[in-house]
Scaffold this active site. Structure first.
Site, short mmCIF file in Angstrom:
data_model
loop_
_atom_site.label_atom_id
_atom_site.label_comp_id
_atom_site.label_asym_id
_atom_site.label_seq_id
_atom_site.Cartn_x
_atom_site.Cartn_y
_atom_site.Cartn_z
N GLY A 57 8.18 3.87 2.82
CA GLY A 57 9.00 5.03 3.14
C GLY A 57 10.45 4.61 3.27
CG LEU A 116 -1.93 -1.15 1.33
CD1 LEU A 116 -2.75 -1.02 2.61
CD2 LEU A 116 -2.84 -1.19 0.11
CB VAL A 147 1.90 0.29 4.78
CG1 VAL A 147 0.52 -0.07 5.32
CG2 VAL A 147 2.60 1.24 5.75
CG ASP A 185 4.79 14.06 9.30
OD1 ASP A 185 4.90 15.09 8.59
OD2 ASP A 185 5.06 12.93 8.87
CE LYS A 227 5.30 2.97 9.85
NZ LYS A 227 5.01 4.24 10.58
#
Length: 207
Positions: free
Chosen positions: A16, A13, A21, A134, A36
């Site tokens: 990073g 999905l 994920v 964030d 994750k």
């Protein structure tokens, strides 16, 4: 506690610098979740082990309708796994891009609903002394559903507590430079002292 073998991993999905994920299915219940997967080696290389531990610690303490629910945590020699509530594979950023490509825009009533939900989730975090740091469109996940009359509804859920910090009191400040440039408050951009109000700036950028 179940390990990775308790899940069937599916579509990637998102990813990073040190995490990916996946869409997954819990074998025992057939429940769909998001997992994750955090690489311990990459987290160590990027000196982010403390950030990972902090994310897990904070997320475990939360339960709110507008914050993505952490369902389980486990690890092996290579990775840490965060089992999360699945939110239709869409976030506010991708949803707005889809609307734009179709030549449309988000209806004002829907904007009002989503902003209210964002602020409710933020209020919950702040009441517990947690500053997110964030907030951005891609960290606002959307879950679509239908009410008993068949009308389509949407729920916004705040995700990704990787930069979040726990404050001892509302006036306490942090000094870490973090976040995403287009959304961070001026005091963070200047590497200055910041606290809960920094999230309100980011929420304003989203709205």
């Amino acid at each position: 506690m179940a390990g990775a073998e308790a899940y069937d991993f599916g579509q990637l999905l998102g990813e990073g610098g040190f995490a990916k994920v996946y869409r997954a299915r819990r074998r025992s219940t057939d429940e769909e979740v998001a997992i994750k997967v955090i690489s311990k080696a990459q987290a160590k290389k990027m000196k982010l082990q403390a950030r990972v531990r902090n994310e897990v610690r904070l997320h475990r303490s939360l339960s709110h309708g507008h914050v993505v629910q952490l369902l389980d945590v486990f690890e092996d020699d290579a990775s840490v796994y965060l089992v999360l509530e699945l939110c239709d594979r869409r976030n506010l950023y991708t949803f707005l891009r889809q609307q734009h490509r179709r030549g449309g825009s988000m209806p004002v009533p829907m904007v009002v609903v989503l902003v209210r939900q964002l602020l409710k989730g933020l209020q919950y975090l702040h009441a517990r002394g947690i500053v997110h740091r964030d907030l951005k469109l891609s960290n606002c996940l959307l879950k679509f559903w239908r009410d008993p009359r068949g009308k389509r509804r949407v729920t916004l859920k705040i995700a990704d507590l990787g930069f979040a910090a726990q404050l001892d009191h509302p006036a306490q400040e942090q000094f870490t430079l973090c976040g995403t440039p287009n959304y961070i408050a001026p005091e963070i951009a200047k590497a200055g002292a910041h606290g809960l109000p920094a999230d309100l700036w980011s929420a304003g950028c989203i709205a």
